[in-house]
Design a protein around this motif. Sequence first.
Motif, PDB file in Angstrom:
ATOM      1  N   GLY A   1     -37.889-102.396 -45.853  1.00  0.00           N
ATOM      2  CA  GLY A   1     -37.532-103.785 -45.532  1.00  0.00           C
ATOM      3  C   GLY A   1     -36.112-104.153 -45.910  1.00  0.00           C
ATOM      4  O   GLY A   1     -35.453-104.910 -45.201  1.00  0.00           O
ATOM      5  N   ALA A   2     -35.623-103.625 -47.031  1.00  0.00           N
ATOM      6  CA  ALA A   2     -34.250-103.935 -47.451  1.00  0.00           C
ATOM      7  C   ALA A   2     -33.246-103.414 -46.434  1.00  0.00           C
ATOM      8  O   ALA A   2     -32.287-104.106 -46.077  1.00  0.00           O
ATOM      9  N   ALA A   3     -33.471-102.191 -45.938  1.00  0.00           N
ATOM     10  CA  ALA A   3     -32.575-101.631 -44.917  1.00  0.00           C
ATOM     11  C   ALA A   3     -32.656-102.441 -43.632  1.00  0.00           C
ATOM     12  O   ALA A   3     -31.629-102.744 -43.017  1.00  0.00           O
ATOM     13  N   ALA A   4     -33.860-102.807 -43.226  1.00  0.00           N
ATOM     14  CA  ALA A   4     -34.028-103.600 -42.000  1.00  0.00           C
ATOM     15  C   ALA A   4     -33.264-104.918 -42.107  1.00  0.00           C
ATOM     16  O   ALA A   4     -32.559-105.313 -41.169  1.00  0.00           O
ATOM     17  N   ARG A   5     -33.373-105.598 -43.243  1.00  0.00           N
ATOM     18  CA  ARG A   5     -32.659-106.873 -43.429  1.00  0.00           C
ATOM     19  C   ARG A   5     -31.144-106.668 -43.420  1.00  0.00           C
ATOM     20  O   ARG A   5     -30.405-107.442 -42.808  1.00  0.00           O
ATOM     21  N   LEU A   6     -30.682-105.616 -44.105  1.00  0.00           N
ATOM     22  CA  LEU A   6     -29.247-105.345 -44.155  1.00  0.00           C
ATOM     23  C   LEU A   6     -28.699-105.092 -42.762  1.00  0.00           C
ATOM     24  O   LEU A   6     -27.752-105.750 -42.331  1.00  0.00           O
ATOM     25  N   TYR A   7     -29.285-104.152 -42.047  1.00  0.00           N
ATOM     26  CA  TYR A   7     -28.735-103.752 -40.758  1.00  0.00           C
ATOM     27  C   TYR A   7     -28.889-104.838 -39.704  1.00  0.00           C
ATOM     28  O   TYR A   7     -27.977-105.070 -38.909  1.00  0.00           O
TER      29      TYR A   7
ATOM     30  N   VAL B   1     -22.465-103.565 -52.138  1.00  0.00           N
ATOM     31  CA  VAL B   1     -21.802-102.277 -51.922  1.00  0.00           C
ATOM     32  C   VAL B   1     -22.218-101.677 -50.580  1.00  0.00           C
ATOM     33  O   VAL B   1     -21.381-101.206 -49.812  1.00  0.00           O
ATOM     34  N   GLY B   2     -23.519-101.675 -50.289  1.00  0.00           N
ATOM     35  CA  GLY B   2     -24.009-101.121 -49.026  1.00  0.00           C
ATOM     36  C   GLY B   2     -23.465-101.878 -47.835  1.00  0.00           C
ATOM     37  O   GLY B   2     -23.019-101.292 -46.850  1.00  0.00           O
ATOM     38  N   ARG B   3     -23.484-103.196 -47.920  1.00  0.00           N
ATOM     39  CA  ARG B   3     -22.977-104.041 -46.833  1.00  0.00           C
ATOM     40  C   ARG B   3     -21.495-103.753 -46.572  1.00  0.00           C
ATOM     41  O   ARG B   3     -21.086-103.538 -45.432  1.00  0.00           O
ATOM     42  N   ALA B   4     -20.699-103.722 -47.624  1.00  0.00           N
ATOM     43  CA  ALA B   4     -19.264-103.462 -47.470  1.00  0.00           C
ATOM     44  C   ALA B   4     -19.023-102.071 -46.902  1.00  0.00           C
ATOM     45  O   ALA B   4     -18.147-101.879 -46.044  1.00  0.00           O
ATOM     46  N   THR B   5     -19.803-101.102 -47.353  1.00  0.00           N
ATOM     47  CA  THR B   5     -19.654 -99.734 -46.868  1.00  0.00           C
ATOM     48  C   THR B   5     -19.974 -99.636 -45.394  1.00  0.00           C
ATOM     49  O   THR B   5     -19.212 -99.058 -44.614  1.00  0.00           O
TER      50      THR B   5
ATOM     51  N   MET C   1     -19.039 -93.513 -52.362  1.00  0.00           N
ATOM     52  CA  MET C   1     -18.693 -94.901 -52.512  1.00  0.00           C
ATOM     53  C   MET C   1     -18.311 -95.159 -53.968  1.00  0.00           C
ATOM     54  O   MET C   1     -18.930 -94.610 -54.868  1.00  0.00           O
ATOM     55  N   TYR C   2     -17.317 -95.982 -54.149  1.00  0.00           N
ATOM     56  CA  TYR C   2     -16.846 -96.315 -55.483  1.00  0.00           C
ATOM     57  C   TYR C   2     -16.893 -97.822 -55.698  1.00  0.00           C
ATOM     58  O   TYR C   2     -16.670 -98.597 -54.775  1.00  0.00           O
ATOM     59  N   ALA C   3     -17.169 -98.221 -56.918  1.00  0.00           N
ATOM     60  CA  ALA C   3     -16.965 -99.588 -57.388  1.00  0.00           C
ATOM     61  C   ALA C   3     -15.942 -99.443 -58.500  1.00  0.00           C
ATOM     62  O   ALA C   3     -16.234 -98.838 -59.534  1.00  0.00           O
ATOM     63  N   ASP C   4     -14.763 -99.931 -58.265  1.00  0.00           N
ATOM     64  CA  ASP C   4     -13.624 -99.655 -59.122  1.00  0.00           C
ATOM     65  C   ASP C   4     -13.441 -98.141 -59.158  1.00  0.00           C
ATOM     66  O   ASP C   4     -13.249 -97.553 -58.116  1.00  0.00           O
ATOM     67  N   GLU C   5     -13.555 -97.505 -60.302  1.00  0.00           N
ATOM     68  CA  GLU C   5     -13.375 -96.055 -60.374  1.00  0.00           C
ATOM     69  C   GLU C   5     -14.683 -95.310 -60.633  1.00  0.00           C
ATOM     70  O   GLU C   5     -14.682 -94.128 -60.956  1.00  0.00           O
TER      71      GLU C   5
END
Length: 101
Positions: free
Chosen positions: A68-74, A37-41, A1-5
């Motif tokens: 918990g962060a993964a559970a909320r994201l997904y 970044v994770g959400r967009a990916t 995964m990239y943010a800009d370059e």
Amino acid sequence: MYADETVVGHVMWGVDDDGSRWIGGMVIDATEQGGGVGRATVLTLADWLAGQDGGPHPVRLSYHPGNGAAARLYTGLGFLPTGATEDDEIVVELVARTGDA
């Protein structure tokens, strides 16, 4: 995964024997976490995987129950528990997302 370059993370994907697509091994640099970044990916990859070979295909992933962060994201992205576990992780599935990103 990239943010800009700049490389800010890593993600893997695969196809299971039943035709389902899997997202796995996602790691995001600590300085980038919480920035989308994770959400967009996950959204981008899930849409691409679901539509492969004429799709739609279910897209699955798993996460540790204590993350918990993964559970909320997904959950926020619409992944639902399948009732299965994989190596003590909760398996969730997103069905036919193609075009929703």
